[in-house]
Design an enzyme around this catalytic site. Structure first.
Site, mmCIF file in Angstrom:
data_model
loop_
_atom_site.group_PDB
_atom_site.id
_atom_site.type_symbol
_atom_site.label_atom_id
_atom_site.label_comp_id
_atom_site.label_asym_id
_atom_site.label_seq_id
_atom_site.Cartn_x
_atom_site.Cartn_y
_atom_site.Cartn_z
ATOM 1 N N HIS A 1 0.818 -1.213 0.000
ATOM 2 C CA HIS A 1 0.000 0.000 0.000
ATOM 3 C C HIS A 1 0.847 1.257 0.000
ATOM 4 O O HIS A 1 2.069 1.197 0.113
ATOM 5 C CB HIS A 1 -0.981 -0.002 1.181
ATOM 6 N N CYS B 1 2.959 -4.732 6.675
ATOM 7 C CA CYS B 1 2.733 -4.567 5.236
ATOM 8 C C CYS B 1 3.965 -3.989 4.559
ATOM 9 O O CYS B 1 4.944 -3.622 5.210
ATOM 10 C CB CYS B 1 1.542 -3.637 4.992
#
Length: 180
Positions: free
Chosen positions: A135, A155
């Site tokens: 992301h 992430c």
């Protein structure tokens, strides 16, 4: 023999009509899941994009959760998992611009988790976690990427312009390998 200016003119006309670069901004629906692959090297803070033949296309700077570059052990450790994953969904994200969800945990991830738990390397009540993806950053905080500030919960994060580019070309099913 033709004068040199005629050759130069011919080259001037031909070069703009020739593409020496790969198409990077084409719509993802025209690609199969095997069109691209990604290799993330945590120790280099780098995401590398390859085409289906394994030819390098581009590198992107990335950051992770924890400065500890070890494999994810359990939920909440902020480590980025290692292994081979695939993009299973894509969506716009209210906080991080774009989000490409990975299929973590895979069967291999679950196996390693259970082995570590059995060896007592992690608490018996620990959970494996999930929700790992690629992301962007918070708005106006792309400096975290430039400074290699690890800030996620495990992430992979890159600049918003980069994640938008990846999001536009990578289809669901794209292979993502993450190594230390």
């Amino acid at each position: 023999m033709k004068p040199m200016w005629q050759y130069c003119m011919l080259l001037t006309l031909c070069i703009p009509c020739t593409s020496f670069r790969k198409a990077r901004n084409m719509d993802a629906r025209y690609f199969s899941k095997d069109t691209y692959s990604i290799l993330v090297i945590k120790s280099k803070y780098q995401l590398t994009l390859f085409d289906s033949t394994g030819e390098w296309i581009a590198n992107y700077p990335v950051v992770f959760g924890n400065k500890d570059m070890g494999d994810k052990l359990m939920q909440g450790d902020r480590r980025t998992p290692e292994g081979v994953f695939h993009i299973v969904s894509k969506r716009r994200h209210e906080k991080w611009n774009r989000f490409m969800m990975l299929d973590y945990p895979t069967a291999e991830s679950v196996k390693r988790f259970k082995e570590r738990k059995a060896k007592g390397l992690i608490p018996a009540n620990a959970e494996i976690g999930g929700g790992i993806g690629i992301h962007g950053t918070w708005p106006h905080e792309e400096y975290a990427i430039d400074r290699y500030d690890n800030w996620t919960e495990g992430c992979i994060s890159t600049k918003n312009t980069y994640v938008e580019e990846l999001f536009s070309i990578l289809p669901v099913g794209t292979k993502v390998e993450i190594r230390r």
